[in-house]
Structure formats: structure tokens, C-alpha cells
Design an enzyme around this catalytic site. Structure first.
Site, PDB file in Angstrom:
ATOM      1  N   CYS A 102       0.831  -1.200   0.000  1.00 20.92           N
ATOM      2  CA  CYS A 102       0.000   0.000   0.000  1.00 20.92           C
ATOM      3  C   CYS A 102       0.869   1.255   0.000  1.00 20.92           C
ATOM      4  O   CYS A 102       1.885   1.331   0.694  1.00 20.92           O
ATOM      5  CB  CYS A 102      -0.916   0.008   1.218  1.00 20.92           C
ATOM      6  SG  CYS A 102      -2.054   1.406   1.245  1.00 20.92           S
ATOM      7  N   CYS A 145      -0.103   5.175   6.799  1.00 20.25           N
ATOM      8  CA  CYS A 145      -0.753   4.967   8.093  1.00 20.25           C
ATOM      9  C   CYS A 145       0.269   4.355   9.063  1.00 20.25           C
ATOM     10  O   CYS A 145       0.764   3.247   8.822  1.00 20.25           O
ATOM     11  CB  CYS A 145      -1.962   4.053   7.950  1.00 20.25           C
ATOM     12  SG  CYS A 145      -3.110   4.561   6.643  1.00 20.25           S
ATOM     13  N   CYS A 177       0.004   0.640  10.316  1.00 21.21           N
ATOM     14  CA  CYS A 177      -0.302  -0.446   9.376  1.00 21.21           C
ATOM     15  C   CYS A 177       0.938  -1.142   8.815  1.00 21.21           C
ATOM     16  O   CYS A 177       1.783  -0.512   8.164  1.00 21.21           O
ATOM     17  CB  CYS A 177      -1.147   0.091   8.230  1.00 21.21           C
ATOM     18  SG  CYS A 177      -1.724  -1.218   7.121  1.00 21.21           S
ATOM     19  N   CYS A 215     -16.325  -9.835   4.899  1.00 24.67           N
ATOM     20  CA  CYS A 215     -15.761  -8.577   4.424  1.00 24.67           C
ATOM     21  C   CYS A 215     -14.471  -8.827   3.653  1.00 24.67           C
ATOM     22  O   CYS A 215     -13.612  -9.587   4.103  1.00 24.67           O
ATOM     23  CB  CYS A 215     -15.481  -7.648   5.612  1.00 24.67           C
ATOM     24  SG  CYS A 215     -14.954  -5.991   5.112  1.00 24.67           S
ATOM     25  N   CYS A 274     -19.863   1.161   7.684  1.00 24.49           N
ATOM     26  CA  CYS A 274     -19.165   0.622   8.852  1.00 24.49           C
ATOM     27  C   CYS A 274     -17.956   1.529   9.065  1.00 24.49           C
ATOM     28  O   CYS A 274     -17.045   1.547   8.242  1.00 24.49           O
ATOM     29  CB  CYS A 274     -18.736  -0.818   8.571  1.00 24.49           C
ATOM     30  SG  CYS A 274     -17.691  -1.551   9.850  1.00 24.49           S
ATOM     31  N   ARG A 291     -18.843  -2.931  17.137  1.00 22.50           N
ATOM     32  CA  ARG A 291     -18.037  -4.115  16.850  1.00 22.50           C
ATOM     33  C   ARG A 291     -16.757  -4.124  17.695  1.00 22.50           C
ATOM     34  O   ARG A 291     -15.947  -3.196  17.615  1.00 22.50           O
ATOM     35  CB  ARG A 291     -17.694  -4.187  15.357  1.00 22.50           C
ATOM     36  CG  ARG A 291     -18.937  -4.175  14.471  1.00 22.50           C
ATOM     37  CD  ARG A 291     -18.609  -4.481  13.011  1.00 22.50           C
ATOM     38  NE  ARG A 291     -19.803  -4.303  12.169  1.00 22.50           N
ATOM     39  CZ  ARG A 291     -20.757  -5.196  12.027  1.00 22.50           C
ATOM     40  NH1 ARG A 291     -20.676  -6.353  12.640  1.00 22.50           N
ATOM     41  NH2 ARG A 291     -21.807  -4.949  11.250  1.00 22.50           N
TER      42      ARG A 291
END
Length: 395
Positions: A99, A103, A106, A143, A236, A308
Site C-alpha cells: 500500500c 498509516c 499499518c 468482508c 461501517c 463491533r
């Protein structure tokens, strides 16, 4: 021979020290239960659906005494959901690593040296097999996550994902995707394919966000949420605690989510799992009590949203998770991995469900534009509208 003399004392003398009169007892009870003694959690629990919360109100709820906050989170939860039902969801990384985003939490970022290596998108058979296996294990939502900034230049892969959405929906499961930023046309295409929900976390407060991510703005995240909602997809969206933020940043995250035009259908509360090689590798883990504060506050201010209990759950014992469910959490991600980080095994979760008397929550296909009863947001009863110049002149 000893003799004893009984000395009688006036009854009034005793009453000076031990009054049991009704007025005295009522006064004592009233003193303990006056409205001023109630916590913010108690004052706001059970109120109308609102999206006009102030930061000060949310901060006061968050700062309520923990046991009071836990109790009122549980109370609101039971008023809106079957408290024994917990939805089991499975999140599969269909495109891992490489990616371009930065972040700091991550391990999939190409900017950091971690054990996560860039991979191509999984074959269709592998994805659909994973979905069937998740359903067989009890999951009702599947998901698909891809480590992408957005879908620009990925038309072929996007079309494959649209096909996967159709097939997985035909299995009788809710289908969710997290694929980075979406434009309006992509959101509409996902809705037409049968997508139930789109995950796009805000991660933290607007103020703290630039210290965690610089390659995508907060407003770009909000724009993707807006595109999904306008396309009729339920959203979400939640965040991560333990990034080095302050408590007011956690409140800021909840403030943004609870003042959206529509509350998110589900709010994931993640506890950072620090990964070696990322800038946050030395962050101390959060306690379960910090999770409880987030969960209970989210439950009170967004009473009809799923909350969640997400990443980081693997660190918490069954008794600690039980407190999270009591506070208002009613969904978990299950399976041995959550994208690239460790997660609880299906078998462990089954044992926990049996021990706590929890039952799987069935899938809900009435979400987004398919929802029959659209939530109505109201002002609190004590709300006094501001006087405008026109109304003042009329008076």
C-alpha cells in the site's frame, strides 16, 4: 448476692441519636437521588436518536464513573437489541501489502519494513472458498479488504470484486468491502452488485489524524462515507485507540461519527496491535477498561448502531470480553487473522459463546436504502431553539 436496677430513660433521649421517622428517611433518599447526583451517562441514556451531540456532552458521558457508564451502556443496549445476540463477521485480506499510504499503525504500508510482503489479489476460488468456510463456522458477514489507496486504474480487479459480492450475497451472507476511497460511480456499482456495507474507518479525531496519516485527508475519508451512504450502502466506520492519542481525541472520533447525517450502521472499536517495523511498534497496549469506555459511550450516543469489538480482542480474556459485550458490543470479527494481525480462532469463540450464553446474530439485509424503518433523529426534550432575528422582531 448482686442486685441489678433497671434505669428507665426517656424515649426522647434515644430519638436524638437514632431517628427512624419517615420524613428523615425520605430526606436522606432524596439527597442521594437528586438530578444533580446523576452522571452524564444516566442523564443521556434512553434519550431520543440524535445527531446534534456536542463534544462536551460526549466527553461528560465518557468521563462518567466506569460502573455507571457500563450499566447505562448495557441498559441502552437492551432497549435496542437482543443482548444475547452477537454477530460473527469474517474479514479476509484479498490484496495484501504494497500500500502506498503512510498509516503509522499499518504493516501493509510499503513505506515500512515489516514481515508483510506485497501480494497479488487472491484467486476467485480462494476468496469464495474462504467465504463458504466462514459461513460454515457461523459468520453472517463476510468482508473483503484490499490494501489500496483507491480504485483508480483497477477496473479489472474491481469487476472481479463485484462478481464476488454477487456470489457471496447469494450464499445468504451480508457482504462488506474495504477497498480505499470510492467515487460516486464505484459506490453505485457496489450497491447494484448487492453490497451490504462499506467499511471506511476515520481512525481517530480530526485533530490527531495528521499525526497518524498524511497521504489521505480526513475530509477525503468523510467523502467516501458520504458516497457510500448516498448510494444506499450502509456504512461501517470507527477507529483505533492506543495510537498515542489523548482521551479528547477518542471523544472527537465519537463526536464526528455521531454527528453524521446518518449514524454508521456499525462502529468498529479497535485496540492497536503494535507491529514491529511500523512507527507505532513501541506503543503500549490499551486496557480493557479503555475499551469499555469507548464501547459504552458509543452505545449511548448511537443506540441503534452495531458496535463491533474488533482488532486487539485477541489480547483480552473471556471475562474482559464479557464486560465489553455487557457495555454494548454486539459484533466480533472471528477467524485466525484480521487482515494481517492475529485474531481469535473460530473454536475459541464458540467456547466463549457457550460459556457466556451468547447466540449468533442472524444476517440483516435491511440496511442502507433497503432499510424499512428509517431512523428519525430528534432534539432532546430540554432543547430550546435559538432565537433568530426574525423571531425576536415578531415578538
Amino acid at each position: 448476692m448482686f442486685s441489678f436496677k433497671l434505669v428507665a430513660r426517656p424515649l426522647s433521649a434515644t430519638r436524638r441519636h437514632f431517628s427512624t421517622s419517615l420524613p428523615s428517611r425520605l430526606a436522606a433518599v432524596a439527597q442521594k437521588t437528586t438530578p444533580e447526583a446523576l452522571s452524564a451517562a444516566a442523564l443521556h441514556a434512553g434519550g431520543p436518536m440524535r445527531n446534534d451531540w456536542s463534544r462536551e456532552e460526549i466527553q461528560a458521558i465518557y468521563d462518567s464513573p466506569l460502573m455507571d457508564l457500563l450499566y447505562h451502556g448495557a441498559k441502552v443496549h437492551r432497549e435496542n437489541f437482543n443482548a444475547r445476540e452477537v454477530q460473527q463477521c469474517t474479514l479476509l485480506s484479498i490484496k495484501t501489502g504494497g500500500c502506498t499510504e503512510d498509516c503509522k499503525y499499518c504493516p501493509q504500508s510499503s513505506r515500512y519494513k515489516t514481515d508483510v510482503k506485497a501480494q497479488k489479489i487472491l484467486d476467485s476460488d480462494e476468496i469464495l472458498y474462504a467465504a463458504q468456510r466462514a459461513k460454515d463456522a457461523g459468520s453472517t458477514r463476510f468482508c473483503m479488504g484490499a490494501a489500496w489507496r483507491d480504485l483508480a486504474g483497477r477496473k479489472s480487479n474491481f469487476n472481479k470484486i463485484l462478481d464476488h459480492v454477487k456470489v457471496i450475497r447469494s450464499m445468504g451472507m451480508e457482504v462488506c468491502c474495504t477497498l480505499g476511497m470510492l467515487n460516486e460511480d464505484q459506490a453505485k456499482a457496489l450497491k447494484n452488485a448487492g453490497l451490504t456495507a462499506y467499511n471506511h474507518n476515520l481512525d481517530t479525531s480530526r485533530e490527531f489524524y495528521p499525526k497518524i496519516i498524511t497521504t489521505r485527508t480526513y475530509d477525503e475519508r468523510l467523502q467516501t462515507i458520504d458516497h457510500a451512504q448516498k448510494a444506499g450502502i450502509s456504512v461501517c466506520s470507527g477507529g483505533i485507540i492506543g495510537l498515542g492519542e489523548k482521551e479528547e481525541d477518542r471523544v472527537g472520533l465519537l463526536y464526528t461519527l455521531s454527528t453524521l447525517t446518518q449514524h454508521p450502521e456499525s462502529v468498529p472499536v479497535n485496540a492497536l496491535l503494535a507491529v514491529k517495523g511500523t512507527p507505532l511498534e513501541k506503543q503500549e497496549p490499551v486496557s480493557v477498561f479503555e475499551m469499555i469506555r469507548m464501547i459504552a459511550t458509543a452505545r449511548i450516543i448511537m443506540p441503534k448502531s452495531m458496535v463491533r469489538l474488533s482488532a486487539g480482542r485477541v489480547r483480552f480474556s473471556v471475562p474482559e470480553q464479557a464486560m465489553c459485550f455487557m457495555a454494548g458490543a454486539n459484533s466480533i470479527f472471528t477467524g485466525d487473522k484480521l487482515l494481517t494481525t492475529p485474531n481469535n480462532e473460530f473454536s475459541d469463540d464458540k467456547k466463549m459463546f457457550d460459556l457466556l450464553g451468547l447466540v449468533p446474530k442472524p444476517p440483516n439485509f435491511e440496511q442502507g436504502s433497503d432499510k424499512k424503518n428509517v431512523p428519525v433523529y430528534q432534539m432532546p426534550k430540554c432543547f430550546n431553539p435559538r432565537k433568530t432575528e426574525a423571531t425576536e422582531e415578531a415578538q
